[in-house]
Design an enzyme around this catalytic site. Structure first.
Site, PDB file in Angstrom:
ATOM      1  N   HIS A 107       0.669  -1.170   0.247  1.00 43.76           N
ATOM      2  CA  HIS A 107      -0.253  -0.008   0.087  1.00 43.76           C
ATOM      3  C   HIS A 107       1.420   1.272   0.063  1.00 43.76           C
ATOM      4  CE1 HIS A 107       0.769  -1.537   4.363  1.00 43.76           C
ATOM      5  NE2 HIS A 107       0.552   0.163   4.235  1.00 43.76           N
ATOM      6  N   HIS A 109       0.963   5.230   1.053  1.00 43.98           N
ATOM      7  CA  HIS A 109       0.052   5.913   2.234  1.00 43.98           C
ATOM      8  C   HIS A 109      -0.258   7.491   1.575  1.00 43.98           C
ATOM      9  CE1 HIS A 109       0.558   3.869   5.776  1.00 43.98           C
ATOM     10  NE2 HIS A 109       1.471   3.331   5.424  1.00 43.98           N
TER      11      HIS A 109
HETATM   12  P1  AMP Z   1       1.450   0.201   7.196  1.00 46.97           P
HETATM   13  O1  AMP Z   1       2.238   0.084   9.078  1.00 46.97           O
HETATM   14  O2  AMP Z   1       2.490   0.446   6.567  1.00 46.97           O
HETATM   15  O3  AMP Z   1       2.271  -2.123   7.256  1.00 46.97           O
HETATM   16  O4  AMP Z   1       0.307   0.719   6.861  1.00 46.97           O
HETATM   17  C1  AMP Z   1      -0.846   0.332   7.458  1.00 46.97           C
HETATM   18  C2  AMP Z   1      -1.867   1.083   7.306  1.00 46.97           C
HETATM   19  O5  AMP Z   1      -3.000   0.565   7.622  1.00 46.97           O
HETATM   20  C3  AMP Z   1      -1.749   1.660   9.107  1.00 46.97           C
HETATM   21  O6  AMP Z   1      -2.052   3.216   8.908  1.00 46.97           O
HETATM   22  C4  AMP Z   1      -3.489   1.548   9.898  1.00 46.97           C
HETATM   23  O7  AMP Z   1      -4.015   2.617  10.457  1.00 46.97           O
HETATM   24  C5  AMP Z   1      -4.114   1.034   7.871  1.00 46.97           C
HETATM   25  N1  AMP Z   1      -5.444   0.458   8.637  1.00 46.97           N
HETATM   26  C6  AMP Z   1      -5.311  -1.245   9.773  1.00 46.97           C
HETATM   27  N2  AMP Z   1      -6.115  -1.286   9.513  1.00 46.97           N
HETATM   28  C7  AMP Z   1      -7.470  -0.574   8.489  1.00 46.97           C
HETATM   29  C8  AMP Z   1      -8.453  -0.446   8.061  1.00 46.97           C
HETATM   30  N3  AMP Z   1      -9.526  -1.991   9.050  1.00 46.97           N
HETATM   31  N4  AMP Z   1      -9.482   0.372   7.968  1.00 46.97           N
HETATM   32  C9  AMP Z   1      -7.800   1.550   6.926  1.00 46.97           C
HETATM   33  N5  AMP Z   1      -6.871   2.009   7.332  1.00 46.97           N
HETATM   34  C10 AMP Z   1      -6.157   1.120   8.279  1.00 46.97           C
END
Ligand code: AMP
Length: 121
Positions: A107, A109
């Site tokens: 993903h 950001h």
């Molecule tokens: P990373 O730490 O780069 O893997 O980013 C994962 C992101 O996913 C974090 O910023 C979380 O807050 C976000 N996240 C986790 N679960 C969800 C969800 N159900 N809906 C939207 N974002 C989420």
């Protein structure tokens, strides 16, 4: 060092969002990706751009993934522009647990709406 791909867990949270098993605040969708608001925003605007293709990490992408990787960046910029932040936003890709990756579906950001320091934390 040999690259060991991370196995893809079909039940990770983004795979479940892509299958519409759990809700998300979607801001963009096309045939290749879905963009939705982060549930724990780190900036006033925090969106995740997620490929529909199951890739665990950026490092698991290969030459065949170049079109989708380019599409994710172009879409990230388009989402920033659409939400009113076309002139100032931060793009982050965390690759691997030690770099802060917690969800093992690639993903991008998109963070906007506040000043960003450098170097990043
Ligand atoms: P990373 O730490 O780069 O893997 O980013 C994962 C992101 O996913 C974090 O910023 C979380 O807050 C976000 N996240 C986790 N679960 C969800 C969800 N159900 N809906 C939207 N974002 C989420």
């Amino acid at each position: 060092m040999t690259h060991v791909p991370t196995s893809y867990d079909q039940d990770n949270v983004f795979a479940r969002i892509l299958r519409r098993e759990i809700p998300a605040q979607v801001v963009h969708e096309d045939e290749l990706c879905l963009a939705f608001r982060d549930v724990a925003p780190q900036a006033p605007t925090h969106v995740l751009v997620v490929p529909k293709r199951p890739l665990a990490r950026l490092v698991d992408a290969g030459p065949a993934d170049e079109p989708i990787l380019g599409h994710l960046l172009v879409t990230a910029a388009a989402v920033a522009r659409k939400l009113g932040f076309g002139d100032a936003f931060r793009i982050v890709v965390n690759n691997g647990r030690e770099a802060g990756q917690t969800v093992f579906h690639l993903h991008v950001h998109v963070l906007a709406g506040r000043p960003f320091g450098w170097p990043p934390g």
